[in-house]
Design a protein around this motif. Structure first.
Motif, PDB file in Angstrom:
ATOM      1  N   UNK A  45       0.724  -1.236   0.001  1.00  0.00           N
ATOM      2  CA  UNK A  45       0.001  -0.019  -0.179  1.00  0.00           C
ATOM      3  C   UNK A  45       0.539   1.298  -0.026  1.00  0.00           C
ATOM      4  N   UNK A  46       2.225   1.201   0.453  1.00  0.00           N
ATOM      5  CA  UNK A  46       2.937   2.358   0.282  1.00  0.00           C
ATOM      6  C   UNK A  46       4.083   1.875   0.905  1.00  0.00           C
ATOM      7  N   UNK A  47       5.088   2.995   1.139  1.00  0.00           N
ATOM      8  CA  UNK A  47       6.457   2.633   1.679  1.00  0.00           C
ATOM      9  C   UNK A  47       7.017   3.844   2.680  1.00  0.00           C
ATOM     10  N   UNK A  48       7.897   3.620   3.645  1.00  0.00           N
ATOM     11  CA  UNK A  48       8.520   4.368   4.383  1.00  0.00           C
ATOM     12  C   UNK A  48       9.986   4.381   4.343  1.00  0.00           C
ATOM     13  N   UNK A  49      10.406   5.707   4.879  1.00  0.00           N
ATOM     14  CA  UNK A  49      11.863   5.909   4.830  1.00  0.00           C
ATOM     15  C   UNK A  49      12.368   6.596   6.052  1.00  0.00           C
ATOM     16  N   UNK A  66       9.873   9.796   5.743  1.00  0.00           N
ATOM     17  CA  UNK A  66       9.178   9.996   4.446  1.00  0.00           C
ATOM     18  C   UNK A  66       8.268   8.978   3.892  1.00  0.00           C
ATOM     19  N   UNK A  67       7.101   8.993   3.728  1.00  0.00           N
ATOM     20  CA  UNK A  67       6.050   7.948   3.265  1.00  0.00           C
ATOM     21  C   UNK A  67       5.642   8.398   1.788  1.00  0.00           C
ATOM     22  N   UNK A  68       5.827   7.374   1.096  1.00  0.00           N
ATOM     23  CA  UNK A  68       5.216   7.115  -0.404  1.00  0.00           C
ATOM     24  C   UNK A  68       4.025   6.334  -0.601  1.00  0.00           C
ATOM     25  N   UNK A  74       4.811  11.165  -3.471  1.00  0.00           N
ATOM     26  CA  UNK A  74       4.804  11.670  -2.120  1.00  0.00           C
ATOM     27  C   UNK A  74       3.528  11.567  -1.369  1.00  0.00           C
ATOM     28  N   UNK A  75       3.379  11.127  -0.113  1.00  0.00           N
ATOM     29  CA  UNK A  75       2.202  11.236   0.986  1.00  0.00           C
ATOM     30  C   UNK A  75       2.455  12.289   1.824  1.00  0.00           C
ATOM     31  N   UNK A  76       3.886  12.077   2.430  1.00  0.00           N
ATOM     32  CA  UNK A  76       3.961  13.023   3.533  1.00  0.00           C
ATOM     33  C   UNK A  76       5.466  13.203   4.034  1.00  0.00           C
ATOM     34  N   UNK A  77       5.804  13.990   4.348  1.00  0.00           N
ATOM     35  CA  UNK A  77       7.388  14.200   5.036  1.00  0.00           C
ATOM     36  C   UNK A  77       7.382  14.801   6.268  1.00  0.00           C
ATOM     37  N   UNK A  78       7.588  13.955   7.194  1.00  0.00           N
ATOM     38  CA  UNK A  78       7.696  14.721   8.806  1.00  0.00           C
ATOM     39  C   UNK A  78       9.235  14.538   9.416  1.00  0.00           C
TER      40      UNK A  78
END
Length: 523
Positions: A45-49, A66-68, A74-78
């Protein structure tokens, strides 16, 4: 090929329909600090870094999550600030939230930092650690072996597993941290009464009803071990039942799964009475099914001599001839009710690197810190069972050799494989089910060695990395090899949406990661 934490690969020319993405400003990044958001079928469903983006004053660092989405958008960067002493010890995703465990050995704390799939932060949880626990976590990080620290419970929360030193020996503690307001936290603690009882536990299956644990009690450095299966209620932490495999009925459980109707199945190997599992050869494969009260609903033994020998050559001592041993990574049930065991061949052999290191250490007046032995890993074995777990077929898929240094030299090959699996040392990467088409994919990294000498009138075969996918479709198995030429950069293969694979490359000089999503050559 030596594969513990990183796979040194670069995308080849046999893949098509690539999607790509570059993440910049990664001051410090480890490829294991990334992952996929997976559902029950391992569809993505997506990826995280997770990575460091800036060095601040007074020993502080700025980190980013970073979540894609599954198409690399791009979904979000916190971003957040933490001590430079913080190390990402573990992370997990439970279908609605992701949790990072940041270990600070100086402060003796674990900070559990959570985010939802949009990277909205949740309240931090600070876990204060005993000094003995700190030593265990430090040793685990040095070995790259903290895979058994944090476990997700789908749509519910996360379970943190830590050692417990309150008893006479070493026990364990499980703490459940909910990811939503509908769930309540709980803690289950096991405190051993035996002075020399050292317990090592591994969750092998868990869902919204049960947590299934394997509990191995070790007595000092001896070969004597006691194995049991422990089942907890995942909503309350209450122990429902335990199954002890004593000296009259020794078993080594390595796999478990929970059916939709709430039945618990375990699978492993069984041994003759009074056998020492740390040294003995097993008699065959074993599976057993329980209800929630621990009542046995079904059990089955598959003998090497009587059953497996119909498909593979078996010697009189129950060893597979010219094969060694088989480690099962996953058990998959098809919609028709059949089961497939995804196994990988291995042998315990002498390590030339370990011997050389020992000689150098002795010459320098030091002590050998690594093992003198290794696991030599080779072909893929697909075991097919009917709905009653009768063995109906075994198919072999050739794969090049890879070698992984053992963490310790004592103990049986089966126990060595159990430890190597925990640090990701096998060539198996992941399995994935295509529910709509009733397919599944078993994926491996394969190093095919080339010819040392050019054969007469034949072209010399070059060594190459291959992404090997074994596809089950309509009861038939087929294989697709995708070439991945070796390069000198850190690389990792990640699960992607069905029929695809994601390749992650980190460039230290550019401080960036390149993502390549590629479609596999399957219909």
């Amino acid at each position: 090929m030596r594969k513990l934490l990183y796979v040194l690969l670069f995308v080849g020319t046999y893949m098509v329909s690539a999607q790509s993405k570059t993440i910049e400003n990664m001051v410090k990044f480890k490829v294991k600090d990334s992952g996929s958001f997976l559902d029950d079928a391992n569809d993505v469903d997506g990826y995280y870094f997770f990575y460091e983006v800036d060095k601040l004053k007074k020993g502080m660092r700025e980190y980013a999550v970073n979540i894609l989405d599954k198409n690399l958008n791009d979904v979000a960067l916190k971003k957040f600030i933490a001590s430079k002493k913080s190390v990402l010890a573990a992370n997990a995703f439970n279908n609605e939230a992701i949790l990072f465990a940041l270990f600070d050995k100086k402060a003796k704390t674990l900070t559990l930092k959570g985010f939802d799939k949009k990277a909205n932060p949740k309240d931090d949880i600070i876990v204060t650690l005993d000094k003995k626990v700190v030593r265990v976590l430090k040793a685990g990080l040095n070995l790259g072996n903290l895979n058994n620290l944090l476990y997700p419970v789908k749509n519910k929360g996360f379970i943190l597993v830590l050692p417990n030193f309150e008893g006479k020996g070493t026990g364990y503690s499980l703490s459940f941290y909910p990811s939503n307001e509908n769930e309540k936290p709980w803690t289950y603690e096991f405190v051993p009464r035996e002075k020399r009882g050292h317990h090592q536990i591994t969750p092998v299956a868990l869902d919204d009803k049960f947590v299934v644990l394997t509990d191995v009690r070790v007595k000092g450095m001896s070969a004597k071990r006691e194995f049991k299966t422990v089942v907890l209620n995942s909503q309350t932490g209450e122990k429902l039942f335990e199954k002890l495999y004593d000296k009259n009925d020794p078993k080594l459980i390595t796999n478990a799964f929970i059916s939709e109707d709430g039945k618990i199945s375990v699978m492993g190997q069984y041994y003759k009475p009074k056998a020492k599992i740390a040294k003995a050869q097993s008699l065959g494969l074993y599976t057993e099914q329980f209800d929630e009260k621990g009542e046995v609903l079904f059990s089955k033994r598959i003998s090497w001599q009587e059953d497996v020998s119909k498909f593979l050559p078996v010697k009189k001592n129950n060893k597979l001839k010219n094969i060694g041993y088989i480690f099962f990574h996953d058990i998959i049930k098809t919609q028709s009710g059949e089961y497939y065991g995804i196994g990988e061949q291995y042998k315990k052999t002498v390590s030339a690197l370990g011997v050389a290191s020992g000689i150098l250490a002795a010459a320098a007046g030091g002590v050998q810190t690594g093992g003198y032995t290794q696991l030599t890993i080779k072909d893929v074995y697909m075991f097919k069972f009917d709905k009653d777990f009768n063995l109906t077929d075994v198919q072999v898929f050739e794969k090049g050799k890879s070698r992984v240094q053992n963490l310790v030299d004592y103990g049986s090959p089966q126990l060595s494989a159990y430890m190597i699996k925990a640090i990701g040392g096998f060539d198996f990467v992941y399995s994935q089910r295509d529910v709509k088409r009733d397919r599944f994919y078993a994926n491996f990294i394969d190093y095919e060695r080339g010819d040392k000498k050019k054969k007469k009138n034949k072209e010399k075969k070059k060594s190459r990395f291959v992404f090997k996918t074994i596809i089950q479709d309509g009861g038939e198995l087929s294989v697709d090899n995708v070439e991945l030429p070796k390069q000198s950069r850190y690389f990792r293969v990640l699960p992607a949406k069905v029929g695809h694979v994601l390749l992650l490359e980190y460039d230290r000089k550019k401080k960036s990661s390149s993502l390549h999503m590629e479609k596999l050559n399957i219909n």
